[in-house]
Design a protein around this motif. Structure first.
Motif, PDB file in Angstrom:
ATOM      1  N   PRO A   1       0.900  -1.168  -0.200  1.00  0.00           N
ATOM      2  CA  PRO A   1       0.065  -0.016  -0.063  1.00  0.00           C
ATOM      3  C   PRO A   1       0.713   0.975  -0.083  1.00  0.00           C
ATOM      4  O   PRO A   1       1.902   0.987   0.428  1.00  0.00           O
ATOM      5  CB  PRO A   1      -0.795  -0.317   0.806  1.00  0.00           C
ATOM      6  CG  PRO A   1      -0.646  -1.618   1.431  1.00  0.00           C
ATOM      7  CD  PRO A   1       0.484  -2.106   1.088  1.00  0.00           C
ATOM      8  N   ARG A   2       0.729   2.119  -0.721  1.00  0.00           N
ATOM      9  CA  ARG A   2       0.956   3.330  -0.167  1.00  0.00           C
ATOM     10  C   ARG A   2       0.384   4.902  -0.081  1.00  0.00           C
ATOM     11  O   ARG A   2      -0.578   5.268  -0.723  1.00  0.00           O
ATOM     12  CB  ARG A   2       1.793   3.790  -1.803  1.00  0.00           C
ATOM     13  CG  ARG A   2       2.913   2.780  -2.281  1.00  0.00           C
ATOM     14  CD  ARG A   2       2.655   2.669  -4.012  1.00  0.00           C
ATOM     15  NE  ARG A   2       3.935   1.603  -3.982  1.00  0.00           N
ATOM     16  CZ  ARG A   2       5.333   1.867  -4.732  1.00  0.00           C
ATOM     17  NH1 ARG A   2       5.165   3.062  -4.118  1.00  0.00           N
ATOM     18  NH2 ARG A   2       5.473   0.470  -5.005  1.00  0.00           N
ATOM     19  N   VAL A   3       0.476   5.276   1.368  1.00  0.00           N
ATOM     20  CA  VAL A   3      -0.145   6.564   1.795  1.00  0.00           C
ATOM     21  C   VAL A   3       1.236   7.208   1.533  1.00  0.00           C
ATOM     22  O   VAL A   3       2.122   7.190   1.673  1.00  0.00           O
ATOM     23  CB  VAL A   3       0.030   6.303   3.234  1.00  0.00           C
ATOM     24  CG1 VAL A   3      -0.389   7.537   3.646  1.00  0.00           C
ATOM     25  CG2 VAL A   3      -1.008   5.250   3.545  1.00  0.00           C
TER      26      VAL A   3
ATOM     27  N   ILE B   1       1.406   7.717 -16.396  1.00  0.00           N
ATOM     28  CA  ILE B   1       1.185   7.951 -15.090  1.00  0.00           C
ATOM     29  C   ILE B   1       2.403   7.334 -14.195  1.00  0.00           C
ATOM     30  O   ILE B   1       2.940   6.499 -14.643  1.00  0.00           O
ATOM     31  CB  ILE B   1      -0.417   7.345 -14.781  1.00  0.00           C
ATOM     32  CG1 ILE B   1      -1.374   8.340 -15.306  1.00  0.00           C
ATOM     33  CG2 ILE B   1      -0.297   7.467 -12.640  1.00  0.00           C
ATOM     34  CD1 ILE B   1      -1.651   9.824 -14.558  1.00  0.00           C
ATOM     35  N   TYR B   2       3.019   8.426 -14.374  1.00  0.00           N
ATOM     36  CA  TYR B   2       4.928   7.946 -12.736  1.00  0.00           C
ATOM     37  C   TYR B   2       3.984   7.807 -11.013  1.00  0.00           C
ATOM     38  O   TYR B   2       3.400   8.564 -11.236  1.00  0.00           O
ATOM     39  CB  TYR B   2       5.514   8.327 -12.849  1.00  0.00           C
ATOM     40  CG  TYR B   2       6.161   7.694 -14.666  1.00  0.00           C
ATOM     41  CD1 TYR B   2       7.504   7.166 -14.804  1.00  0.00           C
ATOM     42  CD2 TYR B   2       5.668   8.482 -15.749  1.00  0.00           C
ATOM     43  CE1 TYR B   2       8.181   7.193 -15.980  1.00  0.00           C
ATOM     44  CE2 TYR B   2       6.056   8.562 -16.872  1.00  0.00           C
ATOM     45  CZ  TYR B   2       7.048   7.283 -17.300  1.00  0.00           C
ATOM     46  OH  TYR B   2       8.092   6.995 -18.394  1.00  0.00           O
ATOM     47  N   VAL B   3       4.620   6.871 -10.485  1.00  0.00           N
ATOM     48  CA  VAL B   3       4.473   7.007  -8.755  1.00  0.00           C
ATOM     49  C   VAL B   3       5.863   6.583  -8.748  1.00  0.00           C
ATOM     50  O   VAL B   3       5.878   5.358  -8.907  1.00  0.00           O
ATOM     51  CB  VAL B   3       3.569   5.440  -8.697  1.00  0.00           C
ATOM     52  CG1 VAL B   3       3.258   5.451  -6.886  1.00  0.00           C
ATOM     53  CG2 VAL B   3       2.079   5.888  -9.682  1.00  0.00           C
ATOM     54  N   TRP B   4       6.534   7.010  -7.342  1.00  0.00           N
ATOM     55  CA  TRP B   4       7.332   6.659  -6.695  1.00  0.00           C
ATOM     56  C   TRP B   4       6.684   6.783  -4.975  1.00  0.00           C
ATOM     57  O   TRP B   4       5.501   7.714  -5.189  1.00  0.00           O
ATOM     58  CB  TRP B   4       8.163   7.391  -6.801  1.00  0.00           C
ATOM     59  CG  TRP B   4       9.120   7.043  -7.899  1.00  0.00           C
ATOM     60  CD1 TRP B   4       9.961   6.288  -8.346  1.00  0.00           C
ATOM     61  CD2 TRP B   4       8.721   8.127  -8.803  1.00  0.00           C
ATOM     62  NE1 TRP B   4       9.856   6.389  -9.579  1.00  0.00           N
ATOM     63  CE2 TRP B   4       9.744   7.660 -10.817  1.00  0.00           C
ATOM     64  CE3 TRP B   4       7.543   9.091  -9.501  1.00  0.00           C
ATOM     65  CZ2 TRP B   4       9.955   7.493 -11.446  1.00  0.00           C
ATOM     66  CZ3 TRP B   4       8.395   9.278 -10.697  1.00  0.00           C
ATOM     67  CH2 TRP B   4       8.857   8.736 -12.151  1.00  0.00           C
ATOM     68  N   GLY B   5       7.222   6.113  -3.887  1.00  0.00           N
ATOM     69  CA  GLY B   5       7.059   6.516  -2.765  1.00  0.00           C
ATOM     70  C   GLY B   5       5.988   5.916  -2.199  1.00  0.00           C
ATOM     71  O   GLY B   5       4.936   5.155  -2.612  1.00  0.00           O
ATOM     72  N   GLY B   6       6.004   5.972  -0.789  1.00  0.00           N
ATOM     73  CA  GLY B   6       4.997   5.699  -0.159  1.00  0.00           C
ATOM     74  C   GLY B   6       5.133   4.796   1.188  1.00  0.00           C
ATOM     75  O   GLY B   6       6.219   3.849   0.691  1.00  0.00           O
ATOM     76  N   PHE B   7       3.356   4.602   1.886  1.00  0.00           N
ATOM     77  CA  PHE B   7       4.083   3.921   3.218  1.00  0.00           C
ATOM     78  C   PHE B   7       2.512   3.316   3.758  1.00  0.00           C
ATOM     79  O   PHE B   7       2.236   3.630   3.116  1.00  0.00           O
ATOM     80  CB  PHE B   7       4.947   4.881   4.206  1.00  0.00           C
ATOM     81  CG  PHE B   7       3.707   5.608   4.703  1.00  0.00           C
ATOM     82  CD1 PHE B   7       3.416   5.796   6.147  1.00  0.00           C
ATOM     83  CD2 PHE B   7       3.662   7.297   4.463  1.00  0.00           C
ATOM     84  CE1 PHE B   7       2.228   6.295   6.286  1.00  0.00           C
ATOM     85  CE2 PHE B   7       2.861   8.049   4.930  1.00  0.00           C
ATOM     86  CZ  PHE B   7       2.347   7.919   5.961  1.00  0.00           C
TER      87      PHE B   7
ATOM     88  N   ARG C   1      -0.977  -7.161   9.098  1.00  0.00           N
ATOM     89  CA  ARG C   1      -0.841  -6.574   7.576  1.00  0.00           C
ATOM     90  C   ARG C   1       1.237  -5.311   8.345  1.00  0.00           C
ATOM     91  O   ARG C   1       0.726  -4.615   9.319  1.00  0.00           O
ATOM     92  CB  ARG C   1      -0.906  -5.320   6.844  1.00  0.00           C
ATOM     93  CG  ARG C   1      -0.105  -4.962   5.910  1.00  0.00           C
ATOM     94  CD  ARG C   1      -1.198  -3.395   4.898  1.00  0.00           C
ATOM     95  NE  ARG C   1      -1.031  -2.359   5.653  1.00  0.00           N
ATOM     96  CZ  ARG C   1      -2.562  -2.495   6.604  1.00  0.00           C
ATOM     97  NH1 ARG C   1      -3.301  -3.107   5.912  1.00  0.00           N
ATOM     98  NH2 ARG C   1      -3.181  -1.482   7.476  1.00  0.00           N
ATOM     99  N   GLU C   2       2.414  -6.094   8.301  1.00  0.00           N
ATOM    100  CA  GLU C   2       3.168  -5.341   8.608  1.00  0.00           C
ATOM    101  C   GLU C   2       3.582  -3.918   7.990  1.00  0.00           C
ATOM    102  O   GLU C   2       3.358  -3.563   7.432  1.00  0.00           O
ATOM    103  CB  GLU C   2       4.825  -6.099   8.527  1.00  0.00           C
ATOM    104  CG  GLU C   2       4.910  -6.972   9.196  1.00  0.00           C
ATOM    105  CD  GLU C   2       5.971  -8.201   8.824  1.00  0.00           C
ATOM    106  OE1 GLU C   2       7.018  -7.725   7.961  1.00  0.00           O
ATOM    107  OE2 GLU C   2       6.479  -9.377   9.778  1.00  0.00           O
ATOM    108  N   ALA C   3       4.022  -3.262   8.982  1.00  0.00           N
ATOM    109  CA  ALA C   3       4.497  -1.504   7.956  1.00  0.00           C
ATOM    110  C   ALA C   3       5.072  -1.483   7.374  1.00  0.00           C
ATOM    111  O   ALA C   3       6.290  -2.278   7.411  1.00  0.00           O
ATOM    112  CB  ALA C   3       4.983  -0.814   9.578  1.00  0.00           C
ATOM    113  N   THR C   4       4.647  -0.801   5.890  1.00  0.00           N
ATOM    114  CA  THR C   4       5.968  -1.389   4.585  1.00  0.00           C
ATOM    115  C   THR C   4       6.826   0.254   4.783  1.00  0.00           C
ATOM    116  O   THR C   4       5.338   1.247   4.972  1.00  0.00           O
ATOM    117  CB  THR C   4       5.425  -1.462   3.976  1.00  0.00           C
ATOM    118  OG1 THR C   4       4.297  -1.271   3.744  1.00  0.00           O
ATOM    119  CG2 THR C   4       5.360  -3.187   4.018  1.00  0.00           C
ATOM    120  N   LEU C   5       7.910   0.742   4.287  1.00  0.00           N
ATOM    121  CA  LEU C   5       8.004   1.987   3.199  1.00  0.00           C
ATOM    122  C   LEU C   5       7.929   1.501   2.421  1.00  0.00           C
ATOM    123  O   LEU C   5       9.286   0.470   1.792  1.00  0.00           O
ATOM    124  CB  LEU C   5       8.445   2.556   3.610  1.00  0.00           C
ATOM    125  CG  LEU C   5       9.025   4.055   3.266  1.00  0.00           C
ATOM    126  CD1 LEU C   5       8.898   4.978   4.487  1.00  0.00           C
ATOM    127  CD2 LEU C   5      10.607   3.956   2.565  1.00  0.00           C
TER     128      LEU C   5
END
Length: 365
Positions: free
Chosen positions: A199-201, A212-218, A225-229
């Motif tokens: 997931p990308r918050v 459409i380009y997308v980078w990053g998120g947490f 679900r474990e926390a992710t970055l």
């Protein structure tokens, strides 16, 4: 659909001698009617409309710092300031949002600024409005609502279609993407192929070169679900509805840079300009609970190591270049807008809970 499964790490090459000339200058002037808003905000709606810089909404901790249990305050004011060669901004309040809100998306169109989603002090939003100026007064027209509530996402306009990516969808961290054809509003919002991976918050998202380009998120932990970055990036082709992995932002040493919480805009016809974002290691440790509470929130600004690199991505070469190291770009939750001649970084966080009222103008020649 994911096309290709390799992780690409494009080196952040030092600025070449024939690179564009870049300057950053601080703008002077900020709305002073509300002493709390005057302290600066983050996650505001912003854009350029009819030669005016526009700010709306936003939030901050004006009374008691978040480290001491302060309450976040949201705002509903809409302000404009004429843009010129001068660094002076003369602000005027021209209206207000239906609700005090922040953490949504603003996308500039030929017919006005589109404000999408976000949240208030107590709920997430699905509302969508078109903001225009008529005789110096803000006018909000209602557009089709999102099929879900979304906040802390990013968005971009590709042709006549508006895309929003990631964020909290119905309160849950997501990698979903939705689109709205502004020339066929009766069709409403459509769900597109989600971004691959976690997931990308608070990702960044840009339309460039027909994609459409997308980078990053947490993502926070929850529901098994474990926390992710995330630091990786993908390009989406609307015609095929497929995602393809692209180069990950990196610094001069080849270390991955997180753009989560940062900003991005198209640059010319084949590049993307990015700034800000949290430090990937420090923020992930905070998400994992290694850093927490008042001890985490009370550190000096320098400790958080927000990204100071101004980065350029070449969509044809799939390559990142460092344009310089600038404290003015080390923000999370800032707004990033352009009038076609310059870029403006508006407010944002210097560290968790601490905002700035600074507005900086970037010129690239």
């Amino acid at each position: 659909m994911l096309v290709g499964g390799m992780l690409f790490m494009g080196a952040c090459h030092p600025t070449a001698s024939n690179a564009p000339t870049l300057s950053i200058e601080k703008m002077n002037g900020f709305p002073a009617e509300d002493s709390c808003f005057l302290k600066g905000v983050s996650a505001l709606y912003a854009g350029v409309l009819d030669g005016q810089l526009v700010m709306a909404g936003g939030c901050n901790f004006p009374h008691i710092p978040v480290a001491d249990g302060g309450k976040k305050v949201f705002y509903d004011g809409i302000y404009t300031a004429p843009l010129s060669a001068s660094t002076e901004l003369q602000w005027k309040k021209v209206g207000q949002l239906p609700e005090a809100s922040a953490y949504g998306v603003t996308v500039a169109t030929d017919n006005g600024l589109i404000l999408v989603g976000g949240n208030t002090a107590d709920r997430s939003l699905a509302d969508v409005y078109r903001l225009s100026l008529q005789e110096g007064v803000a006018v909000l027209d209602t557009l089709p609502s999102l099929p879900v509530t979304i906040d802390n996402m990013y968005g971009a306009l590709l042709g006549s279609s508006l895309y929003v990516v990631g964020g909290n969808v119905n309160g849950v961290p997501s990698s979903a993407m939705y689109s709205l054809n502004l020339e066929s509003l009766d069709e409403g919002w459509k769900e597109e192929t989600p971004v691959p991976g976690n997931p990308r918050v608070q990702p960044v998202c840009v339309a460039q070169g027909g994609k459409i380009y997308v980078w990053g998120g947490f993502s926070t932990a929850g529901e098994g679900r474990e926390a992710t970055l995330s630091v990786d990036g993908y390009a989406y082709t609307p015609a095929t509805k497929e995602w393809k992995q692209v180069a990950t932002p990196t610094d001069e040493a080849g270390n991955a840079v997180s753009l989560g919480g940062g900003v991005a805009l198209p640059m010319g016809e084949d590049a993307v300009l990015c700034a800000g974002g949290v430090n990937k290691d420090i923020f992930l440790q905070a998400l994992q609970g290694i850093h927490k509470g008042k001890e985490y929130l009370s550190r000096p600004v320098e400790w958080y190591q927000f990204n100071r690199k101004l980065l350029k991505y070449d969509v044809k070469a799939d390559q990142w270049t460092c344009l310089g190291d600038y404290e003015q770009g080390a923000r999370a939750g800032a707004a990033f807008v352009s009038d076609g001649e310059a870029y403006y970084i508006i407010n944002g966080e210097l560290k968790p809970g601490i905002r700035t009222k600074d507005i900086n103008r970037i010129k690239i020649e």
